[in-house]
Design a protein around this motif. Structure first.
Motif, PDB file in Angstrom:
ATOM      1  N   TYR A  53      -3.939   4.219  -7.183  1.00 19.29           N
ATOM      2  CA  TYR A  53      -5.415   4.819  -6.922  1.00 19.29           C
ATOM      3  C   TYR A  53      -6.126   4.804  -8.277  1.00 19.29           C
ATOM      4  N   CYS A  54      -7.409   4.692  -8.106  1.00 19.08           N
ATOM      5  CA  CYS A  54      -8.309   4.374  -9.209  1.00 19.08           C
ATOM      6  C   CYS A  54      -9.668   4.904  -8.820  1.00 19.08           C
ATOM      7  N   THR A  55     -10.264   5.433  -9.839  1.00 19.01           N
ATOM      8  CA  THR A  55     -11.857   5.697  -9.566  1.00 19.01           C
ATOM      9  C   THR A  55     -12.481   4.847 -10.638  1.00 19.01           C
ATOM     10  N   ALA A  56     -13.273   3.707 -10.404  1.00 23.74           N
ATOM     11  CA  ALA A  56     -13.991   3.065 -11.456  1.00 23.74           C
ATOM     12  C   ALA A  56     -15.263   3.361 -11.586  1.00 23.74           C
ATOM     13  N   SER A  57     -15.868   3.635 -12.693  1.00 23.77           N
ATOM     14  CA  SER A  57     -17.066   4.109 -13.013  1.00 23.77           C
ATOM     15  C   SER A  57     -17.859   2.878 -13.660  1.00 23.77           C
ATOM     16  N   ASN A 117     -14.115   4.189  -5.394  1.00 23.97           N
ATOM     17  CA  ASN A 117     -12.739   4.603  -5.093  1.00 23.97           C
ATOM     18  C   ASN A 117     -11.936   3.949  -4.517  1.00 23.97           C
ATOM     19  N   ILE A 118     -10.954   3.242  -5.399  1.00 23.52           N
ATOM     20  CA  ILE A 118     -10.042   2.147  -5.120  1.00 23.52           C
ATOM     21  C   ILE A 118      -8.663   2.455  -4.746  1.00 23.52           C
ATOM     22  N   ARG A 119      -7.932   1.703  -4.225  1.00 20.31           N
ATOM     23  CA  ARG A 119      -6.613   1.722  -3.816  1.00 20.31           C
ATOM     24  C   ARG A 119      -6.154   0.142  -4.148  1.00 20.31           C
ATOM     25  N   TYR A 120      -5.637   0.048  -5.228  1.00 18.53           N
ATOM     26  CA  TYR A 120      -4.996  -1.214  -5.462  1.00 18.53           C
ATOM     27  C   TYR A 120      -3.469  -1.527  -4.764  1.00 18.53           C
ATOM     28  N   GLN A 121      -3.531  -2.672  -4.083  1.00 16.74           N
ATOM     29  CA  GLN A 121      -2.161  -2.978  -3.703  1.00 16.74           C
ATOM     30  C   GLN A 121      -1.605  -3.998  -4.537  1.00 16.74           C
ATOM     31  N   ASP A 122      -0.622  -3.539  -5.441  1.00 18.11           N
ATOM     32  CA  ASP A 122       0.154  -4.437  -6.514  1.00 18.11           C
ATOM     33  C   ASP A 122       1.470  -4.951  -6.260  1.00 18.11           C
ATOM     34  N   GLN A 123       1.482  -6.215  -6.799  1.00 17.41           N
ATOM     35  CA  GLN A 123       2.970  -6.656  -6.655  1.00 17.41           C
ATOM     36  C   GLN A 123       3.458  -7.193  -8.246  1.00 17.41           C
ATOM     37  N   PHE A 124       4.448  -6.854  -8.814  1.00 16.25           N
ATOM     38  CA  PHE A 124       4.709  -7.122 -10.062  1.00 16.25           C
ATOM     39  C   PHE A 124       6.072  -7.863 -10.042  1.00 16.25           C
ATOM     40  N   ALA A 125       6.057  -8.490 -11.389  1.00 11.45           N
ATOM     41  CA  ALA A 125       7.429  -9.245 -11.656  1.00 11.45           C
ATOM     42  C   ALA A 125       7.720  -8.969 -13.104  1.00 11.45           C
ATOM     43  N   CYS A 126       9.137  -8.758 -13.193  1.00 12.77           N
ATOM     44  CA  CYS A 126       9.554  -8.576 -14.696  1.00 12.77           C
ATOM     45  C   CYS A 126      10.173 -10.083 -15.079  1.00 12.77           C
ATOM     46  N   SER A 135      12.034  -9.450 -19.361  1.00 11.58           N
ATOM     47  CA  SER A 135      11.981  -7.980 -19.823  1.00 11.58           C
ATOM     48  C   SER A 135      10.557  -7.201 -20.053  1.00 11.58           C
ATOM     49  N   ILE A 136       9.551  -7.901 -19.357  1.00 14.85           N
ATOM     50  CA  ILE A 136       8.355  -7.472 -19.454  1.00 14.85           C
ATOM     51  C   ILE A 136       7.564  -7.406 -18.048  1.00 14.85           C
ATOM     52  N   TRP A 137       7.307  -6.241 -17.646  1.00 12.08           N
ATOM     53  CA  TRP A 137       6.564  -6.075 -16.321  1.00 12.08           C
ATOM     54  C   TRP A 137       5.210  -6.766 -16.329  1.00 12.08           C
ATOM     55  N   LEU A 138       4.878  -7.504 -15.331  1.00 13.21           N
ATOM     56  CA  LEU A 138       3.268  -8.027 -15.228  1.00 13.21           C
ATOM     57  C   LEU A 138       3.023  -7.913 -13.780  1.00 13.21           C
ATOM     58  N   PHE A 139       1.651  -8.070 -13.708  1.00 18.29           N
ATOM     59  CA  PHE A 139       1.183  -7.970 -12.154  1.00 18.29           C
ATOM     60  C   PHE A 139       1.190  -9.578 -11.840  1.00 18.29           C
ATOM     61  N   GLU A 140       1.518  -9.704 -10.676  1.00 16.77           N
ATOM     62  CA  GLU A 140       1.698 -11.112  -9.990  1.00 16.77           C
ATOM     63  C   GLU A 140       0.369 -11.248  -8.872  1.00 16.77           C
ATOM     64  N   GLN A 141       0.128 -10.030  -8.310  1.00 16.88           N
ATOM     65  CA  GLN A 141      -1.229  -9.805  -7.503  1.00 16.88           C
ATOM     66  C   GLN A 141      -1.747  -8.382  -7.509  1.00 16.88           C
ATOM     67  N   ARG A 142      -2.745  -8.267  -7.467  1.00 21.26           N
ATOM     68  CA  ARG A 142      -3.596  -6.970  -7.474  1.00 21.26           C
ATOM     69  C   ARG A 142      -4.818  -7.129  -6.256  1.00 21.26           C
ATOM     70  N   GLU A 143      -4.691  -6.543  -5.260  1.00 25.04           N
ATOM     71  CA  GLU A 143      -5.738  -6.651  -4.216  1.00 25.04           C
ATOM     72  C   GLU A 143      -6.333  -5.045  -4.312  1.00 25.04           C
ATOM     73  N   LEU A 144      -7.856  -5.367  -4.617  1.00 25.58           N
ATOM     74  CA  LEU A 144      -8.526  -4.352  -4.727  1.00 25.58           C
ATOM     75  C   LEU A 144      -9.244  -3.763  -3.451  1.00 25.58           C
ATOM     76  N   ILE A 145      -8.934  -2.460  -3.024  1.00 22.55           N
ATOM     77  CA  ILE A 145      -9.349  -2.019  -1.719  1.00 22.55           C
ATOM     78  C   ILE A 145     -10.420  -0.866  -2.201  1.00 22.55           C
ATOM     79  N   VAL A 146     -11.802  -1.141  -2.011  1.00 17.66           N
ATOM     80  CA  VAL A 146     -12.468   0.103  -1.975  1.00 17.66           C
ATOM     81  C   VAL A 146     -12.722   0.876  -0.898  1.00 17.66           C
ATOM     82  N   ASP A 147     -12.351   2.156  -0.877  1.00 16.92           N
ATOM     83  CA  ASP A 147     -12.655   3.123   0.004  1.00 16.92           C
ATOM     84  C   ASP A 147     -14.049   3.576   0.398  1.00 16.92           C
ATOM     85  N   TRP A 148     -14.760   3.926  -1.059  1.00 17.27           N
ATOM     86  CA  TRP A 148     -16.047   4.297  -0.795  1.00 17.27           C
ATOM     87  C   TRP A 148     -16.645   4.354  -2.246  1.00 17.27           C
TER      88      TRP A 148
END
Length: 145
Positions: free
Chosen positions: A87-91, A107-116, A119-132
């Motif tokens: 969950y995120c609020t981006a101003s 007002n955002i909900r990111y749907q995230d997929q990660f890969a290590c 030994s370093i965690w990274l985003f593979e995919q970020r889907e930005l869903i704006v609720d309002w």
């Protein structure tokens, strides 16, 4: 079951992504993403480091400043892969044509997929869903209406 260090690493990754966007720091942003990562936004997506490196310039062209505030995050971790919701609020501060400013809070909900990887965690995919979105007048500190 995920260990506390893995959870802390993914939370730090999420905070670095937000900081990179707000600072318009291309190198920092790319350091949070796999080489072939994809960011999905309403109506479009950007895939791969070359294209994703353009995100800070896109933000700069649209907004005077941004501030991403990260809240709760749920994670499901399975070995070197994970998925979660952040969950995120981006101003977004915008200078209007008449010289006044407004802020758009997304007002955002990111749907995230990660890969290590190594030994370093990274985003593979970020889907930005704006609720309002909330829009209101704004001013910089020290300004008067």
């Amino acid at each position: 079951m995920a260990n506390a260090q893995t959870i802390a690493d993914i939370q730090a990754l999420t905070a670095r992504y937000a900081q990179a966007a707000d600072r318009r720091d291309v190198a920092m942003l790319l350091s949070t993403l796999t080489v072939d990562a994809e960011v999905i936004m309403p109506g479009s997506s950007i895939k791969g480091h070359e294209a994703l490196g353009g995100i800070p310039a896109i933000l700069d062209s649209m907004f005077e400043q941004t501030q991403h505030k990260i809240f709760n995050q749920t994670l499901s971790i399975n070995g070197d892969r994970a998925e979660g919701e952040t969950y995120c609020t981006a101003s977004h501060l915008r200078l209007k044509g008449d010289g006044s400013r407004e802020v758009e809070d997304w007002n955002i909900r990111y749907q995230d997929q990660f890969a290590c990887i190594d030994s370093i965690w990274l985003f593979e995919q970020r889907e930005l869903i704006v609720d309002w979105v909330e829009i209101r007048p704004a001013m910089l500190f020290g300004e008067q209406f």
